[in-house]
Motif scaffolding. Structure first.
Motif, PDB file in Angstrom:
ATOM      1  N   GLN A 106     -10.692  -8.231  -3.052  1.00  0.00           N
ATOM      2  CA  GLN A 106     -11.799  -8.746  -3.859  1.00  0.00           C
ATOM      3  C   GLN A 106     -12.058  -7.864  -5.075  1.00  0.00           C
ATOM      4  OE1 GLN A 106     -15.081  -9.049  -1.099  1.00  0.00           O
ATOM      5  NE2 GLN A 106     -14.430 -11.045  -0.336  1.00  0.00           N
ATOM      6  N   ARG A 107     -11.704  -6.586  -4.959  1.00  0.00           N
ATOM      7  CA  ARG A 107     -11.880  -5.651  -6.077  1.00  0.00           C
ATOM      8  C   ARG A 107     -10.690  -5.666  -7.034  1.00  0.00           C
ATOM      9  NH1 ARG A 107     -14.019   0.094  -3.876  1.00  0.00           N
ATOM     10  NH2 ARG A 107     -13.704   0.527  -6.094  1.00  0.00           N
ATOM     11  N   GLY A 108      -9.703  -6.516  -6.753  1.00  0.00           N
ATOM     12  CA  GLY A 108      -8.577  -6.656  -7.665  1.00  0.00           C
ATOM     13  C   GLY A 108      -7.344  -5.853  -7.313  1.00  0.00           C
ATOM     14  N   TYR A 109      -7.362  -5.170  -6.182  1.00  0.00           N
ATOM     15  CA  TYR A 109      -6.187  -4.411  -5.760  1.00  0.00           C
ATOM     16  C   TYR A 109      -5.217  -5.311  -4.999  1.00  0.00           C
ATOM     17  CZ  TYR A 109      -8.935  -0.187  -6.767  1.00  0.00           C
ATOM     18  OH  TYR A 109      -9.676   0.791  -7.383  1.00  0.00           O
ATOM     19  N   ALA A 110      -3.972  -4.911  -4.956  1.00  0.00           N
ATOM     20  CA  ALA A 110      -2.961  -5.593  -4.146  1.00  0.00           C
ATOM     21  C   ALA A 110      -2.865  -4.903  -2.788  1.00  0.00           C
ATOM     22  CB  ALA A 110      -1.605  -5.548  -4.841  1.00  0.00           C
ATOM     23  N   THR A 111      -2.551  -5.669  -1.757  1.00  0.00           N
ATOM     24  CA  THR A 111      -2.358  -5.114  -0.416  1.00  0.00           C
ATOM     25  C   THR A 111      -1.035  -5.620   0.135  1.00  0.00           C
ATOM     26  OG1 THR A 111      -3.490  -6.947   0.715  1.00  0.00           O
ATOM     27  CG2 THR A 111      -4.851  -5.069   0.009  1.00  0.00           C
TER      28      THR A 111
ATOM     29  N   ILE B 141      -3.436   3.728   6.171  1.00  0.00           N
ATOM     30  CA  ILE B 141      -3.367   3.024   4.889  1.00  0.00           C
ATOM     31  C   ILE B 141      -2.901   4.010   3.829  1.00  0.00           C
ATOM     32  CG2 ILE B 141      -4.687   1.866   3.077  1.00  0.00           C
ATOM     33  CD1 ILE B 141      -6.475   0.682   5.199  1.00  0.00           C
ATOM     34  N   LEU B 142      -1.906   3.592   3.047  1.00  0.00           N
ATOM     35  CA  LEU B 142      -1.383   4.392   1.937  1.00  0.00           C
ATOM     36  C   LEU B 142      -1.713   3.700   0.621  1.00  0.00           C
ATOM     37  CD1 LEU B 142       2.227   5.051   3.300  1.00  0.00           C
ATOM     38  CD2 LEU B 142       0.220   6.505   3.588  1.00  0.00           C
ATOM     39  N   ARG B 143      -1.956   4.513  -0.418  1.00  0.00           N
ATOM     40  CA  ARG B 143      -2.151   3.953  -1.749  1.00  0.00           C
ATOM     41  C   ARG B 143      -0.971   4.324  -2.630  1.00  0.00           C
ATOM     42  NH1 ARG B 143      -7.163   4.616  -6.146  1.00  0.00           N
ATOM     43  NH2 ARG B 143      -6.249   3.143  -7.643  1.00  0.00           N
ATOM     44  N   ARG B 144      -0.406   3.316  -3.276  1.00  0.00           N
ATOM     45  CA  ARG B 144       0.632   3.522  -4.295  1.00  0.00           C
ATOM     46  C   ARG B 144       0.160   2.837  -5.563  1.00  0.00           C
ATOM     47  NH1 ARG B 144       5.168   0.856  -0.685  1.00  0.00           N
ATOM     48  NH2 ARG B 144       5.477   2.412   0.973  1.00  0.00           N
ATOM     49  N   GLY B 145      -0.369   3.605  -6.480  1.00  0.00           N
ATOM     50  CA  GLY B 145      -0.937   3.009  -7.688  1.00  0.00           C
ATOM     51  C   GLY B 145      -2.102   2.107  -7.318  1.00  0.00           C
TER      52      GLY B 145
ATOM     53  N   THR C 227       4.970  10.699  -0.689  1.00  0.00           N
ATOM     54  CA  THR C 227       4.969  10.187  -2.059  1.00  0.00           C
ATOM     55  C   THR C 227       3.747   9.317  -2.364  1.00  0.00           C
ATOM     56  OG1 THR C 227       6.257   8.221  -1.477  1.00  0.00           O
ATOM     57  CG2 THR C 227       7.488  10.204  -2.083  1.00  0.00           C
ATOM     58  N   ALA C 228       2.884   9.118  -1.383  1.00  0.00           N
ATOM     59  CA  ALA C 228       1.710   8.270  -1.587  1.00  0.00           C
ATOM     60  C   ALA C 228       0.709   8.953  -2.510  1.00  0.00           C
ATOM     61  CB  ALA C 228       1.058   7.954  -0.250  1.00  0.00           C
ATOM     62  N   ASP C 229      -0.045   8.145  -3.253  1.00  0.00           N
ATOM     63  CA  ASP C 229      -1.075   8.668  -4.146  1.00  0.00           C
ATOM     64  C   ASP C 229      -2.332   9.077  -3.368  1.00  0.00           C
ATOM     65  OD1 ASP C 229       0.423   8.265  -6.536  1.00  0.00           O
ATOM     66  OD2 ASP C 229      -0.058   6.134  -6.418  1.00  0.00           O
ATOM     67  N   ALA C 230      -2.505   8.499  -2.199  1.00  0.00           N
ATOM     68  CA  ALA C 230      -3.605   8.861  -1.304  1.00  0.00           C
ATOM     69  C   ALA C 230      -3.333   8.167   0.020  1.00  0.00           C
ATOM     70  CB  ALA C 230      -4.962   8.444  -1.870  1.00  0.00           C
ATOM     71  N   ALA C 231      -4.006   8.632   1.075  1.00  0.00           N
ATOM     72  CA  ALA C 231      -3.810   8.022   2.392  1.00  0.00           C
ATOM     73  C   ALA C 231      -5.076   8.214   3.220  1.00  0.00           C
ATOM     74  CB  ALA C 231      -2.609   8.639   3.101  1.00  0.00           C
ATOM     75  N   TRP C 232      -5.297   7.272   4.129  1.00  0.00           N
ATOM     76  CA  TRP C 232      -6.474   7.318   5.002  1.00  0.00           C
ATOM     77  C   TRP C 232      -6.084   6.888   6.415  1.00  0.00           C
ATOM     78  CZ3 TRP C 232      -6.203   5.219   0.214  1.00  0.00           C
ATOM     79  CH2 TRP C 232      -7.092   5.682  -0.773  1.00  0.00           C
ATOM     80  N   LEU C 233      -6.793   7.417   7.403  1.00  0.00           N
ATOM     81  CA  LEU C 233      -6.824   6.830   8.734  1.00  0.00           C
ATOM     82  C   LEU C 233      -8.137   6.076   8.845  1.00  0.00           C
ATOM     83  CD1 LEU C 233      -5.425   9.605  11.122  1.00  0.00           C
ATOM     84  CD2 LEU C 233      -4.202   7.748   9.965  1.00  0.00           C
ATOM     85  N   VAL C 234      -8.071   4.820   9.253  1.00  0.00           N
ATOM     86  CA  VAL C 234      -9.278   3.994   9.328  1.00  0.00           C
ATOM     87  C   VAL C 234      -9.443   3.443  10.738  1.00  0.00           C
ATOM     88  CG1 VAL C 234      -9.169   3.397   6.888  1.00  0.00           C
ATOM     89  CG2 VAL C 234      -8.120   1.875   8.549  1.00  0.00           C
TER      90      VAL C 234
END
Length: 294
Positions: A234-239, A203-207, A251-258
């Protein structure tokens, strides 16, 4: 990891009207021999499995795991599992798990070579302690999976997208990552797109948008990723599901392996290049993933 519990399943047809399957289960000693030497799961890795995280006796995302088990069975031409029967087996396993974190494994094999029926069993074991990994994160390297993005559609017999027992390549990738000074790997296609990790979703976060690679590249659709996306929405983020070029990792703002047992591990570096880490958000994500989820 310590084995806690095991049972074998005498599979019934998926359309069986039975409601109680107790007489199709046999509790066995998890430390004792249980499989025939002709078993195709061990001879050829010819079977499928699921790993379900358990927290204080509560099995997480059971429905999603059972649906994925059925999906893998279809891809692999295995008999369709009766989901009610497997759910009862999961309930028995969860009841035996005890406090803390553990993992239930569901295994469905093609059976004994030339045999009349598949082999099925369920195990429970204590989970490893991933507290530090969830907090401190992991370093990853990118590894070429050896096929282009369109191969899964052109060659469905490769079983890409099924959770099969044939995990030798996945384990080899993790060993290679460690040889390169990292903790884990991210598979990429030969034409430059991101897939998944050997045992986890990316999972990558962009903004305020969270992105995961689209499953049309033969990616195993992650149950934890699906649950987390619903929580983030549910928390208001887009996916979003996207075709992600390898260059987008940096270029991602953050990233995770889940994944179902390790949960969310923040990525601190990709191919030795540092990645930003949102410690507060990561802690919040793992708090959610440790809460009871059905």
């Amino acid at each position: 990891m310590a084995w806690i519990f095991a049972l074998t399943i005498d599979p019934v047809a998926a359309d069986s009207a039975d409601a109680d399957f107790a007489d199709t289960f046999a509790v066995i000693d998890p430390a004792a021999p249980a499989l025939s030497v002709g078993e195709l799961s061990t001879q050829r890795g010819d079977g499928i499995f699921e790993s379900i995280g358990v927290v204080d006796g509560h099995a997480q995302e059971v429905t999603a795991h059972l649906e994925r088990l059925a999906h893998s069975a279809r891809i692999c031409d295995l008999p369709a599992p009766h989901l009610g029967q497997w759910r009862q087996a999961v309930e028995m396993a969860a009841a035996a798990s005890g406090p803390g974190e553990s993992v239930i494994k569901l295994i469905l094999s093609r059976g004994v070579e030339h045999g009349p029926a598949p082999t099925a069993w369920v195990t429970v074991a204590t989970a490893s302690d991933f507290t530090a990994v969830r907090r401190d994160g992991i370093r990853v390297v990118t590894l070429d999976r050896g096929y282009a993005l369109d191969v899964p559609a052109r060659a469905p017999w490769l079983l890409l997208g099924a959770k099969t027992l044939s995990y030798a390549v996945n384990m080899a990738a993790i060993r290679e990552a460690k040889r390169r000074g990292a903790d884990d790997a991210i598979f990429t296609t030969s034409d430059g797109f991101v897939l998944e990790a050997p045992t986890a979703s990316l999972i990558l976060r962009r903004g305020d948008t969270f992105v995961t690679p689209a499953p049309n590249g033969g990616i195993l659709h992650g149950t934890t990723q699906l649950s987390l996306f619903a929580h983030l929405e549910q928390r208001g983020y887009a996916t979003a599901y996207e075709t992600v070029p390898v260059a987008d990792l940096s270029t991602a703002d953050a990233a995770w392996l889940v994944s179902s047992v390790r949960l969310a591990a923040p990525i601190t570096a990709v191919d030795r290049a540092a990645m930003p880490v949102d410690a507060e958000l990561t802690a919040s994500i793992n708090e959610y993933l440790l809460s009871p989820r059905d």
